[in-house]
Design an enzyme around this catalytic site. Structure first.
Site, PDB file in Angstrom:
ATOM      1  N   HIS A   1       0.813  -1.218   0.000  1.00  0.00           N
ATOM      2  CA  HIS A   1       0.000   0.000   0.000  1.00  0.00           C
ATOM      3  C   HIS A   1       0.845   1.265   0.000  1.00  0.00           C
ATOM      4  O   HIS A   1       0.464   2.282  -0.562  1.00  0.00           O
ATOM      5  CB  HIS A   1      -0.937   0.003   1.218  1.00  0.00           C
ATOM      6  CG  HIS A   1      -2.209  -0.744   0.954  1.00  0.00           C
ATOM      7  ND1 HIS A   1      -2.964  -1.324   1.929  1.00  0.00           N
ATOM      8  CD2 HIS A   1      -2.851  -0.998  -0.195  1.00  0.00           C
ATOM      9  CE1 HIS A   1      -4.014  -1.900   1.395  1.00  0.00           C
ATOM     10  NE2 HIS A   1      -3.967  -1.724   0.110  1.00  0.00           N
TER      11      HIS A   1
ATOM     12  N   ARG B   1      -5.449  -0.769 -20.787  1.00  0.00           N
ATOM     13  CA  ARG B   1      -5.135  -2.138 -20.339  1.00  0.00           C
ATOM     14  C   ARG B   1      -6.256  -2.625 -19.423  1.00  0.00           C
ATOM     15  O   ARG B   1      -6.283  -2.285 -18.250  1.00  0.00           O
ATOM     16  CB  ARG B   1      -3.808  -2.148 -19.589  1.00  0.00           C
ATOM     17  CG  ARG B   1      -2.578  -1.901 -20.445  1.00  0.00           C
ATOM     18  CD  ARG B   1      -1.325  -1.965 -19.575  1.00  0.00           C
ATOM     19  NE  ARG B   1      -0.118  -2.165 -20.354  1.00  0.00           N
ATOM     20  CZ  ARG B   1       0.731  -1.192 -20.674  1.00  0.00           C
ATOM     21  NH1 ARG B   1       0.505   0.038 -20.279  1.00  0.00           N
ATOM     22  NH2 ARG B   1       1.810  -1.468 -21.383  1.00  0.00           N
TER      23      ARG B   1
ATOM     24  N   ARG C   1      -8.053  -2.497 -25.073  1.00  0.00           N
ATOM     25  CA  ARG C   1      -7.483  -3.811 -25.366  1.00  0.00           C
ATOM     26  C   ARG C   1      -8.255  -4.864 -24.577  1.00  0.00           C
ATOM     27  O   ARG C   1      -8.487  -4.698 -23.380  1.00  0.00           O
ATOM     28  CB  ARG C   1      -6.013  -3.843 -24.970  1.00  0.00           C
ATOM     29  CG  ARG C   1      -5.417  -5.241 -25.109  1.00  0.00           C
ATOM     30  CD  ARG C   1      -3.939  -5.229 -24.894  1.00  0.00           C
ATOM     31  NE  ARG C   1      -3.593  -5.143 -23.481  1.00  0.00           N
ATOM     32  CZ  ARG C   1      -2.336  -5.038 -23.048  1.00  0.00           C
ATOM     33  NH1 ARG C   1      -1.344  -4.970 -23.913  1.00  0.00           N
ATOM     34  NH2 ARG C   1      -2.082  -4.991 -21.768  1.00  0.00           N
TER      35      ARG C   1
ATOM     36  N   GLU D   1       2.498  -7.983 -31.704  1.00  0.00           N
ATOM     37  CA  GLU D   1       3.517  -8.177 -30.668  1.00  0.00           C
ATOM     38  C   GLU D   1       4.124  -9.571 -30.684  1.00  0.00           C
ATOM     39  O   GLU D   1       4.945  -9.896 -29.837  1.00  0.00           O
ATOM     40  CB  GLU D   1       2.969  -7.801 -29.281  1.00  0.00           C
ATOM     41  CG  GLU D   1       1.642  -8.377 -28.935  1.00  0.00           C
ATOM     42  CD  GLU D   1       1.083  -7.858 -27.604  1.00  0.00           C
ATOM     43  OE1 GLU D   1       1.768  -7.141 -26.865  1.00  0.00           O
ATOM     44  OE2 GLU D   1      -0.075  -8.208 -27.312  1.00  0.00           O
TER      45      GLU D   1
ATOM     46  N   ASN E   1       6.856  -3.733 -26.463  1.00  0.00           N
ATOM     47  CA  ASN E   1       7.373  -4.370 -25.241  1.00  0.00           C
ATOM     48  C   ASN E   1       7.462  -5.879 -25.434  1.00  0.00           C
ATOM     49  O   ASN E   1       8.490  -6.510 -25.160  1.00  0.00           O
ATOM     50  CB  ASN E   1       6.472  -4.074 -24.033  1.00  0.00           C
ATOM     51  CG  ASN E   1       6.207  -2.593 -23.835  1.00  0.00           C
ATOM     52  OD1 ASN E   1       6.948  -1.768 -24.364  1.00  0.00           O
ATOM     53  ND2 ASN E   1       5.171  -2.249 -23.117  1.00  0.00           N
ATOM     54  N   ASP E   2       6.366  -6.447 -25.910  1.00  0.00           N
ATOM     55  CA  ASP E   2       6.387  -7.888 -26.144  1.00  0.00           C
ATOM     56  C   ASP E   2       7.087  -8.235 -27.451  1.00  0.00           C
ATOM     57  O   ASP E   2       7.822  -9.219 -27.521  1.00  0.00           O
ATOM     58  CB  ASP E   2       4.955  -8.446 -26.147  1.00  0.00           C
ATOM     59  CG  ASP E   2       4.488  -8.724 -24.728  1.00  0.00           C
ATOM     60  OD1 ASP E   2       5.300  -9.230 -23.933  1.00  0.00           O
ATOM     61  OD2 ASP E   2       3.321  -8.416 -24.406  1.00  0.00           O
TER      62      ASP E   2
ATOM     63  N   ARG F   1      11.530  -9.872 -21.129  1.00  0.00           N
ATOM     64  CA  ARG F   1      11.479  -8.444 -20.794  1.00  0.00           C
ATOM     65  C   ARG F   1      11.647  -8.183 -19.307  1.00  0.00           C
ATOM     66  O   ARG F   1      11.824  -7.048 -18.881  1.00  0.00           O
ATOM     67  CB  ARG F   1      10.187  -7.809 -21.334  1.00  0.00           C
ATOM     68  CG  ARG F   1       8.915  -8.279 -20.692  1.00  0.00           C
ATOM     69  CD  ARG F   1       7.681  -7.874 -21.499  1.00  0.00           C
ATOM     70  NE  ARG F   1       6.934  -6.775 -20.897  1.00  0.00           N
ATOM     71  CZ  ARG F   1       5.736  -6.381 -21.306  1.00  0.00           C
ATOM     72  NH1 ARG F   1       5.144  -6.986 -22.336  1.00  0.00           N
ATOM     73  NH2 ARG F   1       5.111  -5.401 -20.725  1.00  0.00           N
TER      74      ARG F   1
ATOM     75  N   CYS G   1       1.865   1.173 -29.336  1.00  0.00           N
ATOM     76  CA  CYS G   1       1.512   1.432 -27.939  1.00  0.00           C
ATOM     77  C   CYS G   1       2.532   0.859 -26.968  1.00  0.00           C
ATOM     78  O   CYS G   1       2.330   0.895 -25.761  1.00  0.00           O
ATOM     79  CB  CYS G   1       0.120   0.912 -27.619  1.00  0.00           C
ATOM     80  SG  CYS G   1      -0.015  -0.856 -27.821  1.00  0.00           S
TER      81      CYS G   1
HETATM   82  C1  PEP Z   1       3.409  -4.279 -25.464  1.00  0.00           C
HETATM   83  O1  PEP Z   1       3.614  -5.495 -25.342  1.00  0.00           O
HETATM   84  O2  PEP Z   1       4.150  -3.517 -26.099  1.00  0.00           O
HETATM   85  C2  PEP Z   1       2.260  -3.661 -24.808  1.00  0.00           C
HETATM   86  C3  PEP Z   1       1.929  -2.407 -25.003  1.00  0.00           C
HETATM   87  O3  PEP Z   1       1.527  -4.429 -23.975  1.00  0.00           O
HETATM   88  P1  PEP Z   1       1.953  -4.797 -22.486  1.00  0.00           P
HETATM   89  O4  PEP Z   1       3.126  -3.964 -22.106  1.00  0.00           O
HETATM   90  O5  PEP Z   1       0.738  -4.533 -21.666  1.00  0.00           O
HETATM   91  O6  PEP Z   1       2.265  -6.252 -22.610  1.00  0.00           O
HETATM   92 MG    MG Z   2       2.060  -6.830 -24.665  1.00  0.00          MG
END
Ligand code: PEP
Ligand code: MG
Length: 656
Positions: free
Chosen positions: A302, A409, A445, A543, A566-567, A577, A614
């Site tokens: 918290h 998200r 999403r 992704e 990111n993925d 990651r 994104c």
């Molecule tokens: C991504 O994978 O780039 C993405 C935006 O989704 P997340 O980071 O929620 O996996």
């Molecule tokens: Mg992702």
């Protein structure tokens, strides 16, 4: 009187359903127990009920004894079989903020060396240098004196008065309009615990046996904290801290003491403590706190939640070494790396001061881009949007100048109460999001969850490799009961005209086609029900390498692409990651990843669909020019990055 049934409460008797169940049980005079696997607990204690861990699909027995036993059993069984019938929304919704904040993505946990070698968990980002404010309230002890028979009744009265005083204080805090939404939820949860039948009942029982009230409160709250700490569920584990915090408040009221106050904290000070109760922090003058450093706590505690929601850098989990800071006069805190420096030397001070003033100056200079519509020399408008996880972040995103939402998200919404959100609740949330950003689009999403981030209400198998497993669209297509509820909610929110929907983790065309079939089924159902709905554009996240390789075919089936770097980076580079040892490989600027982005953009542009991004890379000033050259027209990022990205696009536009 007793009856057994199979629990149909989708999410099981966790947090909010447990509260509702208890509220219903308390409306009857009879004593009511709920029995699972031979273990019976009072249906009037949410603490006991949560610890019993009743899940969807399990068999339980409701047993009542008293004048209205029949009615009680019927009503409670009715709730377990059909939790949505006849129950009005309780005011728990007002407390939603806390969990929403709790579920904001935690900053990556990192450990870094510092000059003093003091390193903790980087729990809330930002750097700060300020005067140390050590907050080490004395531990409450009891002399453990056994009460004489004639002392027992007065001791019980004292205990009840202490409970009433604590609850009144918490009610007062809740009535304070200035208490932020997230903090309100935390205080509301603590107030419920303070009146819980188990905590109060077990303490009363100990006092009746001759224990003094302070000793009994410490014993019972510590025992319950231990029980919560031992459960294999991170949400319930966090309740252990709440038990201790409430126990402490009751003891202080019994002793007629006030806790060491944070009221005196000087402007910009670094709050140093072994542990800070969420209750204490929530009512502290947060605007004056420059940073928080704690022996206890982690990224999901918290304290971390409150720090993040108020933009206060925090380093937690220092353990016993936090005591080394007790005598420090000035402390430098790096909430990005977890490094702490006690009484930094002149060079380190200068370095921190420069970083703080750079951050301030940059924030100020960028505000001029808030209302800018960044446009390229050829007239193309680049939509710089925000990635959000909860409605509470809307204001910050709009303040930053976000042109809509490029990624909402939804898993955070699913996790906020550790149970599945109802269709109505989802529809309300998506509608509120759409209304807040209209006429700009909001891209929602669909649920992107896997075994690494389990949620109550969905059983995930044990997986060797959750990132390559049953997650995202794969899980949703296997659980149409959950997926269709979300799709129906999205169709309902689409009446606002600016809702778009995208699917995560797509790796096969069939996943899009099967989703479309479900969407059509949902429309028929809504029509039959007479519920209003609209149409939404359906897109996919790119992704997985598979999605890149079939991008031309995908582009013929969907309205837009959003590249999730990111993925995509972790899958293209085969570099986890979350694994710091392969962080060098996990680089979006690697030619392999950039080639994958370019292939995607080319396929999208050729098909005439919108291509956006994104992933975190969308906010990188060094990469934005390349992305725009590839043909991307939408960049979505964390709200804090929006102004800088707008500036980059504007300057590119000017340069032609
Ligand atoms: C991504 O994978 O780039 C993405 C935006 O989704 P997340 O980071 O929620 O996996
Ligand atoms: Mg992702």
């Amino acid at each position: 009187m007793e009856r057994s049934t199979i629990v149909r409460v989708h999410e099981g008797l966790h947090a909010r359903p447990a509260t509702r169940f208890v509220k219903l049980a308390k409306s009857f005079e009879s004593e009511v127990d709920i029995v699972k696997d031979g273990k019976a607990v009072s249906a009037k204690s949410s603490v006991k009920l949560m610890l019993l861990g009743v899940k969807e699909g399990q068999e339980v027995t409701v047993r009542a004894n008293g004048a209205d036993a029949i009615e009680a059993v019927e009503a409670l069984i009715g709730y377990l079989e059909n939790p949505r019938a006849g129950l009005e929304e309780d005011d728990a919704a007002k407390a939603d903020g806390a969990d929403a904040v709790a579920l904001q993505p935690a900053p990556p946990l990192s450990q870094a060396a510092s000059d003093s070698g003091l390193v903790g968990i980087a729990a809330s980002e930002g750097v700060h240098l300020g005067p140390a404010f050590a907050h080490f309230p004395p531990e409450i002890r009891s002399d453990g004196r056994a009460l004489a028979a004639h002392e027992i009744e007065p001791e019980l009265a004292k205990f009840q008065a202490a409970i009433a005083a604590v609850r009144t204080r918490m009610d007062k805090a809740l009535a304070d309009e200035t208490l932020a939404g997230g903090d309100r939820g935390i205080v509301a949860a603590l107030r419920d615990i303070a009146g819980d039948e188990t905590l109060v009942g077990d303490t009363v029982a100990m006092i009746r046996e001759g224990a003094d009230a302070v000793a009994a409160t410490i014993a019972v709250s510590s025992r319950l904290a231990e029980e919560f700490g031992a459960v294999e569920d991170p949400y319930l584990n966090a309740r252990a801290d709440d038990m201790q915090a409430v126990g402490r408040q009751i003891c202080l009221a019994l002793l007629g003491q006030d806790d060491v106050s944070l009221e005196q904290i000087p402007q910009g000070a670094v709050l140093i403590a072994d542990d800070i109760g969420a209750w204490d922090l929530a009512r502290a003058p947060l605007k004056r706190i420059g940073a928080v450093v704690c022996g206890h706590g982690g990224a999901t505690s918290h304290i971390a939640i409150i720090a993040r929601s108020h933009g206060i850098p925090a380093v937690l989990g220092l353990g016993e070494r936090v005591a080394e800071l007790r005598s420090a006069k000035v402390v430098a805190v790096n909430g990005n790396s977890g490094a702490i420096i006690a009484d930094p030397d002149a060079d380190a001070r200068a370095d921190y001061e420069r970083r703080m003033s750079d951050a301030r100056a940059e924030r100020d200079a960028l505000t001029m881009f808030r209302d800018t519509v960044p446009t390229l020399a050829n007239g193309t408008v680049i939509e710089v949007a925000a990635n959000l996880g909860s409605l509470e972040e809307i204001d910050a995103a709009k303040e930053a100048g976000a042109m809509g939402v490029g990624l909402f998200r939804t898993e955070l919404l699913f996790m906020r109460h550790m149970h599945l959100p109802s269709e109505d609740m989802q529809a309300e949330t998506y509608s509120a999001l759409a209304k807040a950003f209209a006429p700009y689009p909001v891209i929602v999403r669909t649920l992107d969850i896997g075994g690494d981030k389990p949620i109550a209400g969905i059983e995930f198998p044990e997986e060797e490799n959750p990132f390559l497993g049953w997650r995202g669209i794969r899980m949703c297509l296997d659980r149409p009961d959950i997926f269709k509820q979300q799709l129906r909610a999205l169709l309902r929110a689409a009446v606002h005209g600016n809702v778009k929907v995208m699917l995560p983790m797509v790796s096969d065309l069939d996943e899009v086609r099967r989703t479309r079939v479900l969407i059509e089924e949902c429309k028929v159902e809504l029509k039959q029900q007479g519920t209003a709905f609209g149409e939404f554009a359906l897109g996919v996240m790119i992704e997985t390498p598979a999605a890149v390789l079939i991008a031309p075919a995908l582009a013929r089936e969907v309205a837009f692409f959003s590249i999730g770097t990111n993925d995509l980076t972790q899958y293209v580079m085969a570099a986890d990651r979350l694994n710091p040892t392969v962080v060098k490989l996990n680089d979006v600027a690697n030619p392999a990843v950039m080639a994958a982005i370019e292939m995607t953009a080319k396929a999208g542009v050729e098909a005439g669909i919108m291509v956006g991004m994104c992933g975190e890379a969308a906010g990188r000033p060094d990469l934005i020019p390349a992305f725009l050259r590839m043909g991307l027209t939408e960049l979505s990022m964390s709200p804090a990055s929006v102004p800088r990205a707008k500036k980059v696009v504007v300057e590119l536009g000017k340069a032609g």
